[in-house]
Design a protein around this motif. Structure first.
Motif, PDB file in Angstrom:
ATOM      1  N   ARG A  87     -10.635  -8.155   5.195  1.00 30.34           N
ATOM      2  CA  ARG A  87      -9.330  -8.816   5.235  1.00 30.34           C
ATOM      3  C   ARG A  87      -8.406  -8.233   4.169  1.00 30.34           C
ATOM      4  NH1 ARG A  87      -6.724 -10.827   8.832  1.00 30.34           N
ATOM      5  NH2 ARG A  87      -5.715 -12.399   7.573  1.00 30.34           N
ATOM      6  N   GLU A  90      -7.121  -5.099   5.429  1.00 26.05           N
ATOM      7  CA  GLU A  90      -6.155  -5.237   6.518  1.00 26.05           C
ATOM      8  C   GLU A  90      -4.797  -5.714   6.046  1.00 26.05           C
ATOM      9  OE1 GLU A  90      -9.432  -6.148   9.988  1.00 26.05           O
ATOM     10  OE2 GLU A  90      -8.223  -7.760   9.197  1.00 26.05           O
ATOM     11  N   THR A  91      -4.764  -6.369   4.888  1.00 27.43           N
ATOM     12  CA  THR A  91      -3.468  -6.838   4.416  1.00 27.43           C
ATOM     13  C   THR A  91      -2.909  -5.967   3.309  1.00 27.43           C
ATOM     14  OG1 THR A  91      -4.658  -8.331   2.989  1.00 27.43           O
ATOM     15  CG2 THR A  91      -3.789  -9.249   5.015  1.00 27.43           C
ATOM     16  N   ASN A  93      -1.699  -2.164   1.749  1.00 23.73           N
ATOM     17  CA  ASN A  93      -1.248  -0.897   2.285  1.00 23.73           C
ATOM     18  C   ASN A  93      -1.802   0.283   1.508  1.00 23.73           C
ATOM     19  OD1 ASN A  93       0.197  -1.621   0.158  1.00 23.73           O
ATOM     20  ND2 ASN A  93       2.194  -1.137   0.989  1.00 23.73           N
ATOM     21  N   ALA A 103      -0.952   5.046   5.019  1.00 23.31           N
ATOM     22  CA  ALA A 103      -0.220   5.966   5.888  1.00 23.31           C
ATOM     23  C   ALA A 103      -0.840   7.364   5.884  1.00 23.31           C
ATOM     24  CB  ALA A 103       1.227   6.033   5.443  1.00 23.31           C
TER      25      ALA A 103
ATOM     26  N   LYS B  91      -8.960 -14.971  12.440  1.00 20.24           N
ATOM     27  CA  LYS B  91      -8.972 -15.619  13.734  1.00 20.24           C
ATOM     28  C   LYS B  91      -8.973 -14.576  14.843  1.00 20.24           C
ATOM     29  CE  LYS B  91      -4.098 -16.598  13.296  1.00 20.24           C
ATOM     30  NZ  LYS B  91      -3.226 -17.665  12.829  1.00 20.24           N
TER      31      LYS B  91
ATOM     32  N   GLY C 163      -4.342 -17.073   2.699  1.00 21.82           N
ATOM     33  CA  GLY C 163      -4.212 -15.931   3.582  1.00 21.82           C
ATOM     34  C   GLY C 163      -3.204 -14.891   3.158  1.00 21.82           C
ATOM     35  N   LYS C 164      -2.524 -15.113   2.053  1.00 18.93           N
ATOM     36  CA  LYS C 164      -1.569 -14.104   1.586  1.00 18.93           C
ATOM     37  C   LYS C 164      -2.335 -12.921   1.010  1.00 18.93           C
ATOM     38  CE  LYS C 164       1.051 -17.449  -0.369  1.00 18.93           C
ATOM     39  NZ  LYS C 164       1.433 -17.989  -1.606  1.00 18.93           N
ATOM     40  N   PRO C 165      -1.800 -11.711   1.120  1.00 18.11           N
ATOM     41  CA  PRO C 165      -2.524 -10.554   0.598  1.00 18.11           C
ATOM     42  C   PRO C 165      -2.941 -10.715  -0.849  1.00 18.11           C
ATOM     43  CG  PRO C 165      -0.627  -9.839   1.853  1.00 18.11           C
ATOM     44  CD  PRO C 165      -0.559 -11.327   1.806  1.00 18.11           C
TER      45      PRO C 165
ATOM     46  N   LEU D  89      -3.889  -8.299  15.501  1.00 16.99           N
ATOM     47  CA  LEU D  89      -2.714  -9.141  15.695  1.00 16.99           C
ATOM     48  C   LEU D  89      -2.476 -10.038  14.502  1.00 16.99           C
ATOM     49  CD1 LEU D  89      -3.219 -10.416  19.301  1.00 16.99           C
ATOM     50  CD2 LEU D  89      -1.535  -8.785  18.480  1.00 16.99           C
ATOM     51  N   ASP D  90      -3.567 -10.604  13.992  1.00 15.97           N
ATOM     52  CA  ASP D  90      -3.411 -11.731  13.088  1.00 15.97           C
ATOM     53  C   ASP D  90      -3.007 -11.341  11.691  1.00 15.97           C
ATOM     54  OD1 ASP D  90      -5.977 -10.547  13.229  1.00 15.97           O
ATOM     55  OD2 ASP D  90      -6.552 -11.951  11.675  1.00 15.97           O
ATOM     56  N   CYS D  91      -2.986 -10.049  11.373  1.00 18.85           N
ATOM     57  CA  CYS D  91      -2.675  -9.743   9.989  1.00 18.85           C
ATOM     58  C   CYS D  91      -1.196  -9.443   9.798  1.00 18.85           C
ATOM     59  CB  CYS D  91      -3.527  -8.583   9.497  1.00 18.85           C
ATOM     60  SG  CYS D  91      -3.423  -7.182  10.555  1.00 18.85           S
ATOM     61  N   GLU D  93       1.281 -11.590  10.144  1.00 18.71           N
ATOM     62  CA  GLU D  93       2.118 -12.716   9.747  1.00 18.71           C
ATOM     63  C   GLU D  93       2.468 -12.707   8.265  1.00 18.71           C
ATOM     64  OE1 GLU D  93      -0.975 -16.284   9.397  1.00 18.71           O
ATOM     65  OE2 GLU D  93      -0.921 -15.367  11.331  1.00 18.71           O
ATOM     66  N   ASN D  94       1.565 -12.148   7.465  1.00 17.08           N
ATOM     67  CA  ASN D  94       1.835 -12.186   6.032  1.00 17.08           C
ATOM     68  C   ASN D  94       2.277 -10.828   5.492  1.00 17.08           C
ATOM     69  OD1 ASN D  94       1.051 -14.871   5.711  1.00 17.08           O
ATOM     70  ND2 ASN D  94      -1.070 -14.208   5.962  1.00 17.08           N
ATOM     71  N   ARG D  95       2.598  -9.978   6.376  1.00 21.14           N
ATOM     72  CA  ARG D  95       2.889  -8.613   5.952  1.00 21.14           C
ATOM     73  C   ARG D  95       4.236  -8.520   5.234  1.00 21.14           C
ATOM     74  NH1 ARG D  95      -0.237  -4.467   8.314  1.00 21.14           N
ATOM     75  NH2 ARG D  95      -1.443  -6.164   7.497  1.00 21.14           N
ATOM     76  N   GLU D  96       4.266  -7.692   4.224  1.00 21.53           N
ATOM     77  CA  GLU D  96       5.546  -7.491   3.588  1.00 21.53           C
ATOM     78  C   GLU D  96       6.271  -6.343   4.261  1.00 21.53           C
ATOM     79  OE1 GLU D  96       4.216  -7.561  -0.586  1.00 21.53           O
ATOM     80  OE2 GLU D  96       3.361  -9.359   0.307  1.00 21.53           O
ATOM     81  N   ASP D  98       7.449  -3.358   3.377  1.00 22.98           N
ATOM     82  CA  ASP D  98       7.202  -1.935   3.228  1.00 22.98           C
ATOM     83  C   ASP D  98       6.029  -1.441   4.076  1.00 22.98           C
ATOM     84  OD1 ASP D  98       5.481  -2.211   0.041  1.00 22.98           O
ATOM     85  OD2 ASP D  98       5.440  -3.414   1.853  1.00 22.98           O
ATOM     86  N   ASN D  99       5.357  -2.368   4.730  1.00 22.33           N
ATOM     87  CA  ASN D  99       4.285  -1.913   5.591  1.00 22.33           C
ATOM     88  C   ASN D  99       4.802  -1.426   6.926  1.00 22.33           C
ATOM     89  OD1 ASN D  99       2.822  -2.756   3.544  1.00 22.33           O
ATOM     90  ND2 ASN D  99       1.422  -4.018   4.731  1.00 22.33           N
ATOM     91  N   LYS D 101       6.494   1.064   7.791  1.00 21.30           N
ATOM     92  CA  LYS D 101       6.342   2.489   8.088  1.00 21.30           C
ATOM     93  C   LYS D 101       4.868   2.853   8.176  1.00 21.30           C
ATOM     94  CE  LYS D 101       7.054   3.370   3.149  1.00 21.30           C
ATOM     95  NZ  LYS D 101       7.838   2.525   2.410  1.00 21.30           N
ATOM     96  N   ASN D 102       4.182   2.142   8.989  1.00 22.92           N
ATOM     97  CA  ASN D 102       2.750   2.328   9.056  1.00 22.92           C
ATOM     98  C   ASN D 102       2.335   3.010  10.336  1.00 22.92           C
ATOM     99  OD1 ASN D 102       0.705   2.091   7.296  1.00 22.92           O
ATOM    100  ND2 ASN D 102       1.122  -0.070   6.952  1.00 22.92           N
TER     101      ASN D 102
END
Lengths: 111, 245, 503, 109
Positions: A87, A90-91, A93, A103, B91, C163-165, D89-91, D93-96, D98-99, D101-102
């Motif tokens: 996880r 995945e979150t 970068n 990237a 999930k 769930g926040k990074p 899919l689920d990740c 929602e919390n993305r900032e 700058d991601n 350009k992925n």
């Protein structure tokens, strides 16, 4: 008692190696591997403590029960830590496995 | 496959210092450890003394499920906690595995899984007198579960979330239930009646082995099963290999 | 069961455990299950206190197997007070969490997220509670290890719940640190078992001589517990984990989880291996504690985010607990225990109140940047009041519980002419004043032309539990004789322990 | 103290364990490290048998090698799959920001 000595020292060395790797390396999987090696080291010392050579009496079952408990705990924690590290990857970068931005890895793949 | 190599690293100052510290610690601890007089201390005599009152012949099982059963109860809870923690994190659906599974593999799994279940049952059964018990049996069950998950049997997607949760909670709940029963009948928490202790232990072990198996398989799957709520989400992009299967 | 039956002490452990399992099994009526478990837990803590006051120490052997073979539980003054602390704080946190998760705004994504978090929050919290109670009551070193694992795993999972990074990363670090701590603790147990051959704390206490093996064991266990308690050089994991978690989780982590490992450390040092402790070791602890007070306070002053500030203040407040160590040479055992327990209880109430207030503010305004939080008083007067009162406790002003603890610390430091500790205590209090007032002044000042924000949704459960806890932490000082009485009752029969079995 | 052929075996086993763990902790390739870890687990099972702990040996063989290995491998694969651009899919929602350009979602296996 030489057997106990050999395995105790081995366990201690495993603990030390794991500890060093855990602190120094930054990859999440490597850290989890290191924790596993550490816990194996601790279990080894514990079992070696209980060891009695064949024919010189019974082996102490209490450390065996403790180690069994410990192994199951360590497997479950390992699983949780692995999922958590997925996880985190995945979150984030940054490519945590190779220590560079995500990237770049993606570019490498598409090439 | 992307290569998982990382650049070789040289140790910096802090790391060298830490290395030195660890080496010193290990030498010190090793010196202390090898100077502790061994051989005389331990609980093996105490365990042997009460062995015939425990209801099982294997000393390890006696310690695990009778003398120190409270530890084992909490420890089954630790396993469950790992699953709760894992499920709270993701999930995503169960990871769709290898897209093309050869029929041979399916056949092998079909053959192997029941055999593994049998082995697990045997391990639990022989735990009372030989090596084996709930953990070992549960581990084999878990391995069978992993095998089934890897080959992506279509049936695993039909298991409802509730029955999965029941499987997970069964062991610890059963353990706690037996503990309270014992409290009611003998006045001691987890103090089984002496003549039937063996049966109580076997019951607990079977329930726990089942739960441990389900737990380990669930941990391998890594994410909770989808319930009705999540299905409503718009399926923008399907994970490719799920689409194939 | 009779009133004097020691079996009652399993209730605070098994009840939350069962509740946790049931919560995980059923997705409906979870709050009813949790609430009844927490209420019963609180009542059981009160009952055990009464039992202790009437009948003295209690010992319970699990399954009827006595000490060297089986596992024993026991109640005594400190254990019962910690149970009470957990009971009260747990009740308030549960109510607050209910308010927090049912907080609704016009954001379907957020509502759904709250539902998801709630579903896993309740079982994790219940199992964590049972682990904590098990830790306070257990009298067996390996059983203590397992309770530590329960606490560590559930705490790390709770910390990741938002769930926040940032929270995920912090929780991963937290999990690894906590694992490292428990492994070191386990290595200590191995050394201990190898040198003594028993696991029961009473039997370990009765050992007359402490060889190098026992000393090494104690050192290893202490290091492991210090990692989990986050004393200063090992505090790196605490601020991110506590600050990025959900507000009820932050309250749990800061108020209860660290206290668990600290309580165990303190018991090992001052009860089980009291004769093996050297003055040098105590001084090292005191020094680390004073560094923690100053460093944590400086960091707290420098923070720009409210929750981070509160988290650093936890690092700072933990230092006070460790300053009591070197003073134990001159003060008697009961006095040191009372200082530490008072400090822990006051801090648990105040800090959870503070995190709850910060969480309420975060929910309503969507951020917790201190600079932009002017005039909060206009919208959330009760929350700001609770925050202020909790702040009074952190500063250690009378009549708060922390004041009593700090007063006792100061007087014993001055009585033994160790004035430097006194200096640190006073400096820490002054700095606490700075970081508390810096925020309160923002909250209270209403700039010109400021129009009070109309809040769409308002829950009493978000505000009153925090205020109640803050009031308890403030009034703890007035009720000081009462906990001291319980502690004295505990230390009375500390000397006459039978080797295993029921007294 | 009896030095026998068994002692030699002990020393060999201990050295192998240490060598394996050194390699698995220091090898550059994480995948290789995981494989080494599995063999390390199997060797540990042998060690437990040597230490007259058959219960532990059984548990280690089943858990250490049969489950921990697959756990690591699947985690590794999940990470790699993610890195290759197959986003879950689920990740998001919390993305900032700058991601953004992925990786483009091009590559599939």
């Amino acid at each position: 008692m030489i057997t106990t000595q050999i395995y105790s020292i081995t366990g201690l060395l495993l603990f030390g190696m794991g500890l060093f790797t855990l602190i120094v390396h930054s990859h999440p999987l490597r850290k989890i591997l290191a924790v596993n090696v550490m816990s194996t080291g601790v279990f080894l010392i514990l079992i070696a403590t209980a060891y009695t050579p064949l024919g010189q009496g019974e082996v102490d079952p209490v450390p065996h029960a403790m180690v069994l408990t410990g192994i199951v705990v360590s497997v479950s924690v390992t699983a949780l830590a692995l999922i958590l590290s997925c996880r985190v990857q995945e979150t984030s970068n940054r490519d945590l496995l190779r220590e560079k931005p995500v990237a770049e890895t993606a570019k490498e793949c598409t090439r | 496959m992307v290569k998982t190599r990382n650049r070789p690293k040289r140790l910096d100052g802090f790391q060298r210092l830490f290395l030195l510290l660890v080496i010193c610690m290990i030498i010190l601890l090793g010196y202390i450890l090898s100077n502790i007089p061994g051989g005389t201390l331990g609980l093996e005599d105490t365990v042997a003394e009460f062995q015939d009152r425990s209801g099982v012949e294997s000393p390890v099982t006696a310690v695990l499920l009778n003398f120190r059963a409270y530890d084992t109860m909490l420890e089954v809870v630790v396993l469950l906690l790992a699953v709760i923690g894992a499920w709270s994190l993701t999930k995503s659906p169960l990871p769709g595995q290898v897209a093309d599974i050869s029929p041979i593999q399916m056949g092998v799994v079909r053959l192997l899984a029941p055999v593994m279940c049998l082995v697990a049952a045997y391990l639990v059964w022989q735990g009372s007198h030989l090596a084996g018990g709930a953990f070992q049996g549960g581990a084999i069950l878990g391995a069978a579960g992993v095998l089934i998950l890897v080959s992506d049997f279509p049936q695993i997607h039909t298991i409802s979330a509730l029955s999965l949760r029941i499987g997970l909670v069964l062991g610890p709940l059963f353990f706690v239930g037996i503990a309270f029963c014992c409290l009611f009948f003998t006045g001691d928490l987890l103090g089984y009646p002496e003549e039937t202790a063996g049966w109580f232990i076997l019951l607990i072990e079977s329930a726990c082995a089942l739960s441990i198996g389900v737990t380990l398989a669930a941990l391998f799957a890594g994410s909770r099963p989808e319930s009705g709520v999540q299905k409503k989400q718009p399926a923008v992009k399907q994970s490719p290999d799920r689409g194939n299967s | 069961m009779n009133v004097d039956n020691p079996t009652w002490m399993i209730i605070p452990i098994l009840l939350p455990l069962t509740a946790g399992l049931l919560c995980f099994l059923f997705h409906r009526k979870t709050f009813a299950i949790v609430l009844s478990a927490v209420l019963a837990n609180f009542m059981a803590a009160c009952f055990l206190t009464g039992q202790l006051l009437t009948f003295g120490h209690m010992r319970y052997s699990m399954g009827g197997w006595q000490a060297p073979l089986g596992i024993t539980l026991r109640t005594d003054g400190p254990a019962v007070l910690m149970l009470l602390m957990t009971g009260v704080t747990g009740l308030a946190i549960t109510l607050y969490a209910r308010g927090y998760f049912s907080f609704r705004i016009d954001d379907p994504g957020r509502t759904e997220r709250h539902q998801h978090q709630q579903r896993y929050f309740w079982p994790l919290w219940m199992l964590l509670l049972s682990g904590l109670n098990g830790l306070f009551l257990s009298n067996d070193i390996f059983n203590l290890y397992i309770t530590l694992e329960i606490i560590g795993i559930s705490a790390a999972s709770l910390a990741a719940l938002s769930g926040k990074p940032a929270a995920l990363l912090a929780s991963f670090r937290y999990l690894l640190t906590s694992l490292l701590g428990s492994l070191t603790f386990l290595l200590g147990i191995v050394f201990l078992y190898k040198s003594c051959g028993v696991l029961d704390l009473d039997l370990l206490r009765n050992l007359t001589e402490h060889g190098p093996g026992v000393r090494a064991a104690l050192a290893l266990m202490s290091v492991g517990l210090l990692l989990k308690t986050a004393l200063v050089p090992m505090h790196f994991w605490l601020p991110p984990a506590h600050a990025n978690a959900l507000a009820p989780v932050s309250a749990i982590l800061s108020a209860l989880v660290i206290k668990g490992s600290f309580y165990l450390l303190f018991r090992l040092w001052f009860e089980v291996f009291a004769s093996a402790i050297t003055t040098a070791a105590l001084n090292v602890m005191g020094t680390l504690g004073s560094v923690a007070i100053l460093w944590g306070a400086i960091q707290a002053i420098r923070q720009h985010r409210l929750k981070l500030m509160v988290a650093y203040s936890t690092v700072s407040q933990l230092g006070y607990l460790f300053i009591a160590f070197p003073l134990s040479r001159t003060a008697d055992n009961a006095q040191v225990w009372s200082i530490v327990i008072f400090m822990a209880m006051a801090h648990a109430c105040a800090k959870s109140a503070m995190f709850m207030s910060a969480g309420t503010i975060f929910l309503h305004f969507g951020h917790d940047r201190i600079r932009d939080l002017t005039g909060v008083r206009a919208s959330l007067p009760i929350t700001v009041f609770a925050y202020g009162i909790a702040g009074v406790t952190l500063m250690g002003l009378p009549p708060s519980g922390a004041f009593i603890a700090k007063w006792l610390l100061l007087s014993s430091a001055l009585a033994s002419s160790q004035w430097w500790w006194a200096l640190v205590i006073v400096a820490g209090s002054v700095m606490a004043m700075i970081y508390v007032f810096r925020v309160i002044s923002r909250f209270i000042v209403i700039p010109e032309g400021f129009s009070s924000q109309k809040l769409g949704y308002h829950s009493r459960l978000l505000e009153w539990p925090a205020l109640a806890l803050a009031m308890i932490s403030l009034l703890l000082g007035l009720a000081a004789p009462w906990p001291l009485h319980i502690l004295a009752r505990g230390s009375h029969d500390l000397t006459q322990i039978l080797p295993g079995g029921l007294p | 103290m009896i030095y026998s052929i068994l002692t030699l075996f002990d020393i060999l086993l201990a050295l192998t364990l240490l060598w394996l763990s050194w390699n698995l902790l220091n090898t550059e390739d994480i995948f290789k490290a995981v494989v080494l870890f599995i063999s390390f687990g199997l060797l540990m099972a042998l060690t437990w048998v040597r230490m007259r702990a058959p219960d532990v040996a059984l548990a280690e063989a089943a858990l250490g090698a049969g489950l921990t290995g697959p756990l690591f491998l699947s985690a590794l694969r999940r990470m790699n799959r993610f890195l290759k651009g197959e986003r879950r899919l689920d990740c998001d929602e919390n993305r900032e920001k700058d991601n953004g350009k992925n990786p483009k979602q091009t590559q599939a296996t």
